[in-house]
Enzyme design. Structure first.
Site, PDB file in Angstrom:
ATOM      1  N   HIS A 140     -20.619   6.826 -40.836  1.00  0.00           N
ATOM      2  CA  HIS A 140     -20.497   5.306 -41.745  1.00  0.00           C
ATOM      3  C   HIS A 140     -21.165   4.448 -40.957  1.00  0.00           C
ATOM      4  O   HIS A 140     -21.730   2.523 -41.226  1.00  0.00           O
ATOM      5  CB  HIS A 140     -19.132   4.492 -42.116  1.00  0.00           C
ATOM      6  CG  HIS A 140     -18.692   3.994 -41.059  1.00  0.00           C
ATOM      7  ND1 HIS A 140     -18.073   5.618 -39.768  1.00  0.00           N
ATOM      8  CD2 HIS A 140     -18.454   3.227 -40.531  1.00  0.00           C
ATOM      9  CE1 HIS A 140     -17.471   4.570 -39.011  1.00  0.00           C
ATOM     10  NE2 HIS A 140     -17.277   3.222 -39.525  1.00  0.00           N
TER      11      HIS A 140
HETATM   12  C1  UD1 Z   1     -16.094  -1.869 -40.961  1.00  0.00           C
HETATM   13  C2  UD1 Z   1     -16.019  -2.469 -39.437  1.00  0.00           C
HETATM   14  C3  UD1 Z   1     -16.329  -1.022 -38.438  1.00  0.00           C
HETATM   15  C4  UD1 Z   1     -15.457  -0.182 -38.477  1.00  0.00           C
HETATM   16  C5  UD1 Z   1     -15.744   0.155 -40.254  1.00  0.00           C
HETATM   17  C6  UD1 Z   1     -14.457   1.593 -40.239  1.00  0.00           C
HETATM   18  C7  UD1 Z   1     -17.487  -4.702 -39.491  1.00  0.00           C
HETATM   19  C8  UD1 Z   1     -18.072  -5.054 -39.707  1.00  0.00           C
HETATM   20  N1  UD1 Z   1     -16.939  -3.300 -39.479  1.00  0.00           N
HETATM   21  O1  UD1 Z   1     -17.546  -0.814 -41.868  1.00  0.00           O
HETATM   22  O2  UD1 Z   1     -16.432  -1.564 -36.974  1.00  0.00           O
HETATM   23  O3  UD1 Z   1     -16.116   0.993 -37.771  1.00  0.00           O
HETATM   24  O4  UD1 Z   1     -15.199  -0.683 -41.065  1.00  0.00           O
HETATM   25  O5  UD1 Z   1     -14.238   1.832 -41.454  1.00  0.00           O
HETATM   26  O6  UD1 Z   1     -16.146  -5.442 -39.709  1.00  0.00           O
HETATM   27  N2  UD1 Z   1     -16.816  -0.553 -49.019  1.00  0.00           N
HETATM   28  C9  UD1 Z   1     -16.176   0.051 -50.294  1.00  0.00           C
HETATM   29  N3  UD1 Z   1     -14.715  -0.185 -50.673  1.00  0.00           N
HETATM   30  C10 UD1 Z   1     -14.376  -0.617 -49.738  1.00  0.00           C
HETATM   31  C11 UD1 Z   1     -14.410  -1.022 -48.221  1.00  0.00           C
HETATM   32  C12 UD1 Z   1     -16.155  -1.056 -48.659  1.00  0.00           C
HETATM   33  O7  UD1 Z   1     -17.078  -0.186 -51.903  1.00  0.00           O
HETATM   34  O8  UD1 Z   1     -12.541  -0.449 -49.550  1.00  0.00           O
HETATM   35  C13 UD1 Z   1     -18.153  -0.862 -49.133  1.00  0.00           C
HETATM   36  C14 UD1 Z   1     -19.018  -2.314 -49.947  1.00  0.00           C
HETATM   37  O9  UD1 Z   1     -19.853  -2.175 -50.490  1.00  0.00           O
HETATM   38  C15 UD1 Z   1     -19.157  -2.989 -48.265  1.00  0.00           C
HETATM   39  C16 UD1 Z   1     -19.451  -1.626 -47.381  1.00  0.00           C
HETATM   40  O10 UD1 Z   1     -19.104  -0.827 -47.915  1.00  0.00           O
HETATM   41  O11 UD1 Z   1     -20.668  -3.874 -47.715  1.00  0.00           O
HETATM   42  C17 UD1 Z   1     -19.391  -2.196 -46.148  1.00  0.00           C
HETATM   43  O12 UD1 Z   1     -17.928  -2.282 -46.013  1.00  0.00           O
HETATM   44  P1  UD1 Z   1     -17.298  -3.537 -44.572  1.00  0.00           P
HETATM   45  O13 UD1 Z   1     -16.247  -3.473 -44.395  1.00  0.00           O
HETATM   46  O14 UD1 Z   1     -17.932  -4.681 -44.580  1.00  0.00           O
HETATM   47  O15 UD1 Z   1     -18.193  -2.472 -43.285  1.00  0.00           O
HETATM   48  P2  UD1 Z   1     -17.943  -1.357 -43.140  1.00  0.00           P
HETATM   49  O16 UD1 Z   1     -18.856  -0.638 -43.025  1.00  0.00           O
HETATM   50  O17 UD1 Z   1     -16.728  -0.655 -43.399  1.00  0.00           O
HETATM   51  N1  UDP Z   2     -10.235   8.847 -41.805  1.00  0.00           N
HETATM   52  C1  UDP Z   2      -9.616   8.433 -42.286  1.00  0.00           C
HETATM   53  N2  UDP Z   2     -10.675   9.809 -43.521  1.00  0.00           N
HETATM   54  C2  UDP Z   2     -11.363   9.486 -43.281  1.00  0.00           C
HETATM   55  C3  UDP Z   2     -12.379   8.876 -42.299  1.00  0.00           C
HETATM   56  C4  UDP Z   2     -11.710   8.858 -41.478  1.00  0.00           C
HETATM   57  O1  UDP Z   2      -8.681   8.850 -42.548  1.00  0.00           O
HETATM   58  O2  UDP Z   2     -11.691   9.863 -44.611  1.00  0.00           O
HETATM   59  C5  UDP Z   2      -9.534   8.181 -39.981  1.00  0.00           C
HETATM   60  C6  UDP Z   2      -9.723   9.238 -38.528  1.00  0.00           C
HETATM   61  O3  UDP Z   2      -9.140   9.939 -38.987  1.00  0.00           O
HETATM   62  C7  UDP Z   2      -9.403   8.447 -37.590  1.00  0.00           C
HETATM   63  C8  UDP Z   2     -10.154   6.370 -39.042  1.00  0.00           C
HETATM   64  O4  UDP Z   2     -10.167   7.209 -40.077  1.00  0.00           O
HETATM   65  O5  UDP Z   2      -8.529   8.065 -37.601  1.00  0.00           O
HETATM   66  C9  UDP Z   2     -11.789   6.333 -38.311  1.00  0.00           C
HETATM   67  O6  UDP Z   2     -11.490   4.982 -38.959  1.00  0.00           O
HETATM   68  P1  UDP Z   2     -13.317   4.569 -39.097  1.00  0.00           P
HETATM   69  O7  UDP Z   2     -14.703   6.222 -39.249  1.00  0.00           O
HETATM   70  O8  UDP Z   2     -13.394   4.303 -40.497  1.00  0.00           O
HETATM   71  O9  UDP Z   2     -14.321   3.663 -38.236  1.00  0.00           O
HETATM   72  P2  UDP Z   2     -13.971   3.799 -36.607  1.00  0.00           P
HETATM   73  O10 UDP Z   2     -13.132   4.472 -35.331  1.00  0.00           O
HETATM   74  O11 UDP Z   2     -15.458   4.288 -36.426  1.00  0.00           O
HETATM   75  O12 UDP Z   2     -13.827   1.697 -36.403  1.00  0.00           O
END
Ligand code: UD1
Ligand code: UDP
Length: 381
Positions: A219
């Site tokens: 992601h």
């Molecule tokens: C964010 C964090 C990242 C973290 C990740 C955990 C920032 C800059 N990044 O990244 O560090 O590792 O969360 O998962 O804060 N979207 C949906 N539904 C949702 C959420 C997101 O469709 O519920 C889609 C949207 O198109 C959105 C994109 O995902 O634009 C990115 O979401 P965003 O929260 O901006 O960043 P993440 O990639 O999730």
């Molecule tokens: N996780 C989850 N379901 C998923 C993918 C990840 O519950 O489908 C959990 C995972 O076990 C961990 C956390 O989400 O505890 C990690 O989040 P993510 O990978 O979104 O973000 P990051 O840690 O890179 O910020």
């Protein structure tokens, strides 16, 4: 009574916050009133609500419904709404987690109102400021009052940036305190690890067997928003599945689904059409733990999943050029493959079927959240 805002926004923060919620719940003195605040950064049911239900966190008392958007707009909206909320609810302390835009927004809004910020997962560095998370981490650390680093490497990073380990109370933004605290995610893995067994039907549903599949998550912005890297990673996963007849289970973040659908025509259909690459919606935390515990090998660009691989004694290929969790790569059971198909193949061949790996205790004793809560309470003595 200490009014503590437990601030979440992204999926991993909801999981991390549950450890502090449990510590508040178990605190016999009852001196802390917790207000769970959700920025709304993640909002799909499978990215948010499911964790509140499963991890028994108090429902968010407040959801700021900020949603998705470019970094500037999203962060600005969070700051605006948090500031209004803090003016209204007057918390004594704000706890923020990790390195997302919600972390930074909470830290900026609170610190400028002279509310002490507690940063859990402080000090982690990739030394790559092109990552939005690296900017968020550095900025948050430097306006925090209590900084809890899960690892010795993180603690040393803070010292290198000028934080003084010898500071003594009273602590404040000008006299912050740094700790090598252990990792609340490790607390969670112990607490929820056993409960995950009740999700075992998932393996049948997916048609995979214990130790017989690869678990992968992707992601990270640098992978999803670069079509060449994204294609390289998924082509490598596809090739491993096909060449070795090994199923690859990929619970996919919505960001990556969108990016794959925007790649060249037919690519998503091609890779998701076969039997072995099992692209599924995001799973719940207990389901994820079950998959981590039973996978033969894990491949990920997630920070949390890298660590959980270690907690559950699995080798991990890190689909990034670097990691903040350097003890994992130094220990040798995690390997940086970046988005390079050859390195990913070689990593698979190196680790698949291996049973001779050792997993030292890098992340504390499983009681980190309780110890952090005690330090937070100490701010108000
Ligand atoms: C964010 C964090 C990242 C973290 C990740 C955990 C920032 C800059 N990044 O990244 O560090 O590792 O969360 O998962 O804060 N979207 C949906 N539904 C949702 C959420 C997101 O469709 O519920 C889609 C949207 O198109 C959105 C994109 O995902 O634009 C990115 O979401 P965003 O929260 O901006 O960043 P993440 O990639 O999730
Ligand atoms: N996780 C989850 N379901 C998923 C993918 C990840 O519950 O489908 C959990 C995972 O076990 C961990 C956390 O989400 O505890 C990690 O989040 P993510 O990978 O979104 O973000 P990051 O840690 O890179 O910020």
């Amino acid at each position: 009574m200490i009014r503590l805002v437990n601030l979440v926004g992204a999926r991993p923060q909801i999981i991390k916050a549950s450890a502090i919620s449990r510590a508040v719940e178990n605190d016999r003195t009852g001196g802390v009133e917790e207000l769970v605040v959700h920025t709304g950064q993640h909002y799909d049911r499978k990215m948010s609500e499911v964790f509140f239900e499963e991890l028994q966190i108090p429902q968010p008392h407040i959801n700021l419904d900020v949603g998705s958007g470019p970094h500037g707009r999203q962060t600005a909206l969070m700051i605006t709404r948090l500031e209004e909320l803090f003016l209204d609810s007057r918390p004594d302390v704000v706890v923020v987690y990790g390195d997302t835009n919600s972390t930074l927004a909470g830290a900026l809004a609170a610190s400028k109102m002279h509310i002490p910020v507690v940063h859990i997962e402080a000090g982690m560095r990739s030394f790559d400021k092109r990552m939005p998370e690296e900017i968020n981490r550095i900025m948050t650390d430097h306006v925090s009052t209590l900084l809890f680093s899960p690892t010795i490497a993180g603690f040393k990073n803070l010292i290198r940036e000028g934080f003084a380990p010898e500071n003594s109370p009273p602590y404040n933004i000008n006299n912050p305190k740094i700790f090598h605290s252990g990792d609340i995610m490790y607390d969670n893995s112990l607490f929820f690890g056993r409960l995950a067994e009740k999700k075992k039907d998932l393996l049948n549903d997916l048609g995979v067997q214990e130790d017989g599949f690869v678990l992968a998550t992707i992601h990270r912005e640098s992978n999803t928003d670069d079509p060449q890297r994204l294609k390289a990673i998924f082509s490598a996963l596809d090739a491993i599945a096909a060449d070795h007849s090994v199923p690859v289970v990929i619970p996919l973040h919505p960001r990556t689904v969108k990016a794959l659908q925007e790649l060249e025509e037919g690519f998503f259909e091609k890779i998701s059409g076969g039997d072995l690459l099992k692209i599924i919606p995001p799973v719940s935390y207990l389901e994820m733990i079950l998959l981590e515990k039973t996978a033969g090998l894990i491949m990920t660009d997630s920070g949390g999943v890298q660590k959980e691989s270690h907690f559950f004694k699995k080798a991990c290929l890190v689909l990034r050029p670097h990691t903040e969790w350097v003890e994992l790569t130094e220990n040798g059971n995690a390997l940086l493959t970046d988005a390079d198909p050859e390195k990913i193949q070689a990593g698979f061949e190196k680790y698949w079927g291996r049973k001779d790996l050792s997993f030292p205790a890098f992340y504390g004793d499983g009681h980190t959240a309780g110890a952090i809560l005690e330090e937070i309470k100490g701010l108000f003595i």
